[in-house]
Design a protein around this motif. Structure first.
Motif, PDB file in Angstrom:
ATOM      1  N   GLN A 662       0.826  -1.206   0.000  1.00  0.00           N
ATOM      2  CA  GLN A 662       0.000   0.000   0.000  1.00  0.00           C
ATOM      3  C   GLN A 662       0.865   1.263   0.000  1.00  0.00           C
ATOM      4  O   GLN A 662       2.018   1.235   0.413  1.00  0.00           O
ATOM      5  CB  GLN A 662      -0.947   0.018   1.215  1.00  0.00           C
ATOM      6  N   ALA A 663       0.285   2.383  -0.463  1.00  0.00           N
ATOM      7  CA  ALA A 663       0.933   3.686  -0.407  1.00  0.00           C
ATOM      8  C   ALA A 663       0.737   4.279   0.988  1.00  0.00           C
ATOM      9  O   ALA A 663      -0.230   3.959   1.689  1.00  0.00           O
ATOM     10  CB  ALA A 663       0.350   4.622  -1.470  1.00  0.00           C
ATOM     11  N   LEU A 671      10.054   9.708   8.544  1.00  0.00           N
ATOM     12  CA  LEU A 671      11.169   8.772   8.750  1.00  0.00           C
ATOM     13  C   LEU A 671      11.014   7.541   7.858  1.00  0.00           C
ATOM     14  O   LEU A 671      11.993   7.028   7.291  1.00  0.00           O
ATOM     15  CB  LEU A 671      11.248   8.358  10.216  1.00  0.00           C
ATOM     16  N   LEU A 672       9.759   7.050   7.702  1.00  0.00           N
ATOM     17  CA  LEU A 672       9.496   5.915   6.828  1.00  0.00           C
ATOM     18  C   LEU A 672       9.723   6.316   5.368  1.00  0.00           C
ATOM     19  O   LEU A 672      10.217   5.513   4.563  1.00  0.00           O
ATOM     20  CB  LEU A 672       8.063   5.418   7.042  1.00  0.00           C
ATOM     21  N   PRO A 677      11.391   6.092  -0.329  1.00  0.00           N
ATOM     22  CA  PRO A 677      11.120   7.435  -0.862  1.00  0.00           C
ATOM     23  C   PRO A 677       9.994   7.496  -1.889  1.00  0.00           C
ATOM     24  O   PRO A 677       9.499   8.579  -2.168  1.00  0.00           O
ATOM     25  CB  PRO A 677      12.472   7.829  -1.497  1.00  0.00           C
ATOM     26  N   ASN A 678       9.571   6.343  -2.465  1.00  0.00           N
ATOM     27  CA  ASN A 678       8.462   6.384  -3.428  1.00  0.00           C
ATOM     28  C   ASN A 678       7.112   6.368  -2.730  1.00  0.00           C
ATOM     29  O   ASN A 678       6.065   6.402  -3.384  1.00  0.00           O
ATOM     30  CB  ASN A 678       8.566   5.210  -4.407  1.00  0.00           C
ATOM     31  N   GLY A 679       7.109   6.298  -1.377  1.00  0.00           N
ATOM     32  CA  GLY A 679       5.856   6.345  -0.628  1.00  0.00           C
ATOM     33  C   GLY A 679       5.042   5.082  -0.713  1.00  0.00           C
ATOM     34  O   GLY A 679       3.833   5.109  -0.450  1.00  0.00           O
ATOM     35  N   ARG A 778       8.038  -0.556  11.392  1.00  0.00           N
ATOM     36  CA  ARG A 778       7.812   0.604  12.254  1.00  0.00           C
ATOM     37  C   ARG A 778       7.659   1.822  11.355  1.00  0.00           C
ATOM     38  O   ARG A 778       8.489   2.072  10.477  1.00  0.00           O
ATOM     39  CB  ARG A 778       8.985   0.806  13.207  1.00  0.00           C
ATOM     40  N   ALA A 779       6.589   2.594  11.583  1.00  0.00           N
ATOM     41  CA  ALA A 779       6.287   3.725  10.701  1.00  0.00           C
ATOM     42  C   ALA A 779       6.804   5.043  11.254  1.00  0.00           C
ATOM     43  O   ALA A 779       7.001   5.998  10.506  1.00  0.00           O
ATOM     44  CB  ALA A 779       4.779   3.818  10.460  1.00  0.00           C
TER      45      ALA A 779
END
Length: 780
Positions: A662-663, A671-672, A677-679, A778-779
């Motif tokens: 998932q996005a 931090l995540l 970096p592409n989300g 961890r998000a």
């Protein structure tokens, strides 16, 4: 002017050859004529070969040799049969790999070839020296360059040695200028340091066995032992083609260090500059100045200058100083006679010896003076000997040396060195006050005024043996000593040990000024003391939480233990009976104001809360938010954001996200977002995680985070007695184990044992045994 550089390409080539255990080989010279080349500009180490049109000559290396273990030389010899061409660029390379190792930019050189009857050619040799660690061993060059090269190193070393020995003649084995290399210490108030004392050598200049040693800034001395000696280790070092200089080391050692030669052949000269005792006091052992045999003569005073009382600025030897003093004393007493033929009042004369009675000298009148070696006498009628002044001066010097290391402020007395109260009185008998310069001047002026007065001896008093002093007589007065009164010779010295000379006011002032200097230095110093509740100082740490000590300091572990204990006690209910009588009357049946002492590591009491997680206070208590912040910080350091973790159930914990492809919001989870970096999180449902190959070769061509589909495993098996199956037909694994009862799939349509042997291709997907977990990250 020319410039030479070792290229970066050679550095890489050398490292590669060294790693493979292969020799470094440079075997070819390249000469070129590069237009507009400026030989004064430094060469770029990334520079390559010139364009082919500018290359004028290529030749193998003519000769190689080593200059030292760390320097080798390559030479190109071009005789008169080679030419004609001009060159201003020289390159040295490995022709097999075409690695360019060194480049020289030089002024333009004309290479001429001999043509009989037309021109005489020139023979030219060009060499490039490569200087780097282990050059001789890495190149496997074993020919000494001195066998075919002109060796200038011996002459250069000889020049250096001659200069060093010349300095030794002037500065002896070691001497220092002013405060250069003087060892001092300073107190450093820094709780991060294990010791509050830093020793350092003062900036300046000195000479050690002729090597000039200079430090532009104060240099700290590391690993200082107490007690120990401090040494300067000086050596003259450099490479064959580099600038040489003095390498200086400061060493603390309890051993008696001496000169030595290190493994690279450099001579090290060692000299002792200070001693540090067990409590850190420093004794300066440097020798100051140079050899007196090199004293300048152009401004030296002569005996004639002394006798004629010259006022020119010239340096004076000690013997000339005493010559001048003697001249002045002799001049002062010249012509002071008492005629022996004149009759004395009362009869008789001084034609024979007479015993005279001369009044004692006081601070108010001249007279006979008895000398004293005492430095603690309060007498105003005794004269101090030069020895007493020296004792006082030496004591002042001793006080200065002690003060330079440490000093505790005390009030001075006749038995204790310390701070004094100044006084302008010249008739005080105080033993606790010190005279000001104005008081000394007043006393000096009074003495000078008295000195100008004529000494009067009553001429009417009868002399022993008859007569009086009614007319001039010549008297003989014995010298004063510590045992008797008499005539005294004055001296300005503060270092003489004489017991028959008397100190002048100048000598007393010099000794006094030295004491004032010692006092000033001492007032600026700090004495190491143990800390207490009233005194700042050094403390010893303690992990105890029940100690009543007032001189120990609590460690953070003690604070934590006390905090944990307090946290446990906080939940308890404290009951105070309201009917119990209070000291002083009354009880707690009604509201009362109570005064509770502050809590410390040594006692219970009221505590102020703090949300800080970095405080070192021993009086504040941490709030639950501070504890949580510290816990969260520790928790985050255990599991970084973005690491896939296997989770044993479907309920995802707070702060985590499932890896289902998932996005997610990079704004919400920055931090995540730094990790992905592409989300978008990877979809790890039903997937295995495989270690990245990183050029190992097991799973080549993969990027971190890339997806790989399943691959089918195939193998061929031989089947006995099965005829009619077509080559390449596929069967599921296991179908051949009991093929008699199965219908063949091949085109023959029948089963016949004992038929042709056919190959069977079996293919299947392999899935290892596994346990299903939910991958989460961890998000935040």
């Amino acid at each position: 002017m020319s410039n030479t550089v070792i290229t970066l390409a050679f550095e890489a080539y050398k490292a590669e050859q060294e790693a493979l255990g292969l020799p470094v080989i440079l075997d070819e010279f390249v000469l070129a004529n590069v237009p507009d080349l400026d030989p004064s500009v430094p060469v770029d180490p990334n520079e390559g070969l010139p364009d082919e049109e500018h290359i004028v000559y290529i030749s193998d290396v003519s000769q190689t040799g080593y200059v030292s273990p760390n320097a080798v030389v390559y030479s190109l010899i071009m005789d008169t049969s080679i030419g004609d061409f001009d060159f201003n660029w020289i390159g040295l390379r490995n022709k097999a790999s075409d690695v360019l190792a060194a480049i020289s930019h030089i002024p333009l050189v004309h290479k001429l070839k001999t043509i009989v009857g037309e021109q005489n050619g020139n023979a030219i040799t060009r060499s490039i020296m490569m200087s780097y660690s282990g050059a001789k061993q890495l190149t496997e060059i074993h020919v000494d360059a001195s066998t075919w090269q002109i060796d200038f190193t011996a002459r250069l070393f000889g020049t250096d040695e001659a200069a060093r020995l010349s300095n030794v003649d002037h500065y002896y084995s070691a001497s220092f200028i002013n405060d250069g290399f003087k060892v001092v210490k300073e107190e450093v108030i820094d709780t991060a340091l294990t010791t509050p004392i830093v020793y350092k050598a003062t900036k300046g200049t000195g000479y050690v066995e002729g090597l000039r040693c200079a430090i532009e800034n104060d240099r700290p001395i590391t690993d200082v032992l107490t007690p120990s000696r401090i040494y300067v280790d000086a050596s003259w070092q450099g490479q064959v083609t580099s600038q040489w200089n003095t390498v200086i080391k400061l060493i603390s050692s309890r051993d008696n260090l001496v000169d030595y030669i290190d493994e690279d052949g450099y001579a090290h000269y060692v000299t002792h500059i200070a001693e540090i005792d067990a409590v850190g006091n420093i004794t300066d052992t440097r020798f100051l100045g140079g050899s007196p045999s090199f004293e300048r003569q152009d401004n030296a005073a002569t005996d004639s200058d002394i006798d004629e009382e010259s006022t020119e600025s010239k340096h004076v030897k000690l013997a000339q100083f005493w010559r001048g003093i003697t001249n002045k004393i002799s001049e002062a007493f010249t012509g002071r006679t008492i005629a022996t033929t004149s009759p004395l009042q009362g009869g008789g004369n001084l034609s024979t010896d007479r015993t005279l009675s001369i009044d004692d000298a006081t601070i108010a009148q001249k007279g006979a003076v008895q000398l004293s070696d005492s430095v603690n006498s309060t007498s105003t009628i005794l004269g101090a000997t030069a020895s007493a002044v020296k004792l006082a001066y030496d004591k002042a010097v001793e006080a200065l040396n002690v003060a330079n290391s440490k000093w505790t402020y005390v009030v001075a007395s006749t038995t204790v060195y310390g701070a004094t109260k100044l006084s302008t009185a010249i008739d005080s008998t105080s033993t606790a006050e010190a005279a000001t310069p104005s008081a000394v001047k007043s006393a000096y002026d009074l003495a000078a005024a008295k000195a100008a007065q004529a000494t009067t001896i009553a001429t009417t008093s009868p002399l022993l043996g008859g007569g009086d002093l009614s007319a001039d007589r010549t008297l003989s007065i014995s010298d004063a000593t510590t045992e008797q009164k008499g005539a005294v010779q004055l001296t300005d010295s503060v270092s003489t040990v004489s017991s028959i000379l008397s100190a002048t006011a100048t000598a007393v002032k010099t000794a006094y000024d030295k004491g004032v200097e010692a006092l000033g230095v001492a007032n600026a110093k700090w004495t190491y003391v143990a800390a207490s509740t009233t005194v700042s100082g050094a403390t010893q740490l303690s992990t105890a939480i029940d100690s009543t000590s007032t001189v120990l300091a609590a460690t953070p572990s003690a604070v934590k233990s006390a905090y944990d204990l307090a946290a446990g006690k906080a939940a308890q209910t404290i009951t105070i009976a309201t009917t119990s009588p209070l000291q002083g009357g009354g009880d707690l049946s009604a509201d009362r104001t109570l005064s509770i002492a502050d809590g410390t590591t040594a006692q219970k009491g009221a505590v102020q809360l703090s949300t800080s997680i970095s405080s070192t206070s021993t009086l504040l208590a941490a709030t639950p938010s501070a504890v949580k912040a510290a816990y969260d910080l520790a928790d985050k350091s255990i599991c970084p954001v973005g690491v896939p973790l296997p989770w044993p159930n479907e309920a995802i914990p707070s702060g985590f996200l499932a890896c289902v492809g998932q996005a997610f919001s990079i704004t919400t989870y920055p931090l995540l977002g730094a990790v992905y970096p592409n989300g978008t999180l990877p979809d790890l449902r039903g997937e295995f995680i495989r270690g990245w190959d990183d050029d190992k070769g097991t799973d080549p061509g993969r990027l971190i985070g890339s997806y790989q589909a399943a691959s089918r495993h195939s193998e061929k098996r031989r089947i006995e007695g099965y005829a009619g199956a077509a080559w390449g037909d596929e069967y599921s694994p296991g179908t051949v184990e009991n093929h008699e009862s199965r219908t063949p799939v091949g085109p023959s349509g029948e089963l016949a044992l004992g038929g042709d042997i056919k190959a069977l291709m079996l293919s299947w997907d392999a899935v290892p045994r596994n346990v299903a977990y939910l991958y989460i990250v961890r998000a935040a």
